[in-house]
Design a protein around this motif. Structure first.
Motif, PDB file in Angstrom:
ATOM      1  N   ARG A  56       6.978  -4.142   8.045  1.00 57.07           N
ATOM      2  CA  ARG A  56       7.084  -2.931   7.240  1.00 57.07           C
ATOM      3  C   ARG A  56       6.472  -1.723   7.948  1.00 57.07           C
ATOM      4  O   ARG A  56       6.868  -0.588   7.691  1.00 57.07           O
ATOM      5  N   THR A  57       5.532  -1.960   8.825  1.00 54.92           N
ATOM      6  CA  THR A  57       4.951  -0.864   9.590  1.00 54.92           C
ATOM      7  C   THR A  57       5.974  -0.274  10.550  1.00 54.92           C
ATOM      8  O   THR A  57       6.076   0.949  10.706  1.00 54.92           O
ATOM      9  N   ARG A  58       6.742  -1.135  11.195  1.00 57.63           N
ATOM     10  CA  ARG A  58       7.694  -0.672  12.210  1.00 57.63           C
ATOM     11  C   ARG A  58       9.046  -0.272  11.610  1.00 57.63           C
ATOM     12  O   ARG A  58       9.701   0.646  12.113  1.00 57.63           O
ATOM     13  N   TYR A  59       9.460  -0.981  10.551  1.00 62.21           N
ATOM     14  CA  TYR A  59      10.791  -0.768   9.993  1.00 62.21           C
ATOM     15  C   TYR A  59      10.662  -0.361   8.519  1.00 62.21           C
ATOM     16  O   TYR A  59      10.421  -1.214   7.660  1.00 62.21           O
ATOM     17  N   PRO A  60      10.833   0.914   8.193  1.00 61.89           N
ATOM     18  CA  PRO A  60      10.708   1.347   6.797  1.00 61.89           C
ATOM     19  C   PRO A  60      11.644   0.597   5.851  1.00 61.89           C
ATOM     20  O   PRO A  60      11.310   0.386   4.680  1.00 61.89           O
TER      21      PRO A  60
END
Length: 205
Positions: A161-165
């Motif tokens: 979730r940090t890298r891919y919204p």
């Protein structure tokens, strides 16, 4: 002419597709939906820039606005490791810490192709089951320390979730067929514990 060799479900969405090589483009209704799996042994998709990538029937980064011709999503099985032959773990070191770089290398090609990954939390990495069972599809044993593995799954979902919204909208699932030794050999209670930890990680991230 196009020949469709696999049709699963229905998705009535208009797509601008090229129905003939070199011919005019037409708006067609795409009524098929598939979700291919890269490979059972953990092999990745063709990287961007690879000659094979441009030949595949799905849009890579430079063609994302063109058409998703044959698929919407890709099931990333054995994403965490536990591969047959003893490799593939995204958990490394004495504490089985998450290797984010390796995790992202497996997810990036799918996202870069404007597709939605289906995150499959199936095989437990060997790091968490050093005495695990090597079965048909790799490690079929549960983790030695379920609490440590639960924390690791939280790290995985938070990293995604940090890298891919859009990761909050992706589908997640655990391994299937716990009654089949090729997938799982630790019994139903251990399977249920892994399932509960996976649900908590996905919902809490």
């Amino acid at each position: 002419a196009l020949v469709f060799v696999q049709c699963i479900g229905a998705a009535a969405a208009a797509r601008n597709v090229n129905l003939a090589l070199g011919g005019p483009r037409r708006t067609a209704t795409r009524w098929w939906r598939t979700s291919p799996t890269p490979a059972n042994d953990g092999l990745g998709l063709a990287p961007r820039g690879d000659p094979l990538a441009s030949a595949l029937p799905r849009p890579w980064a430079q063609r994302c606005n063109d058409t998703k011709l044959l698929t919407d999503s890709v099931s990333l099985v054995r994403l965490l490791g536990g591969w047959k032959g003893g490799g593939g773990d995204v958990a490394t070191g004495p504490n089985c810490a998450l290797n984010r770089t390796l995790l992202y290398e497996r997810v990036d090609p799918v996202v870069d192709a404007c597709l939605s990954p289906i995150i499959v939390l199936d095989n437990v990495p060997w790091c968490f089951a050093p005495n695990g069972t090597a079965s048909t599809y790799g490690n079929s044993a549960g983790p030695d320390d379920i609490e440590a593995y639960g924390l690791f799954l939280i790290d995985v979902t938070e990293a995604l979730r940090t890298r891919y919204p859009a990761a909050a909208t992706w589908y997640y699932r655990v391994g299937t067929e716990p009654n089949y030794g090729g997938h799982w050999t630790s019994g139903f209670d251990a399977y249920a514990r892994v399932y509960d930890k996976a649900v908590a990680a996905v919902r809490g991230a």
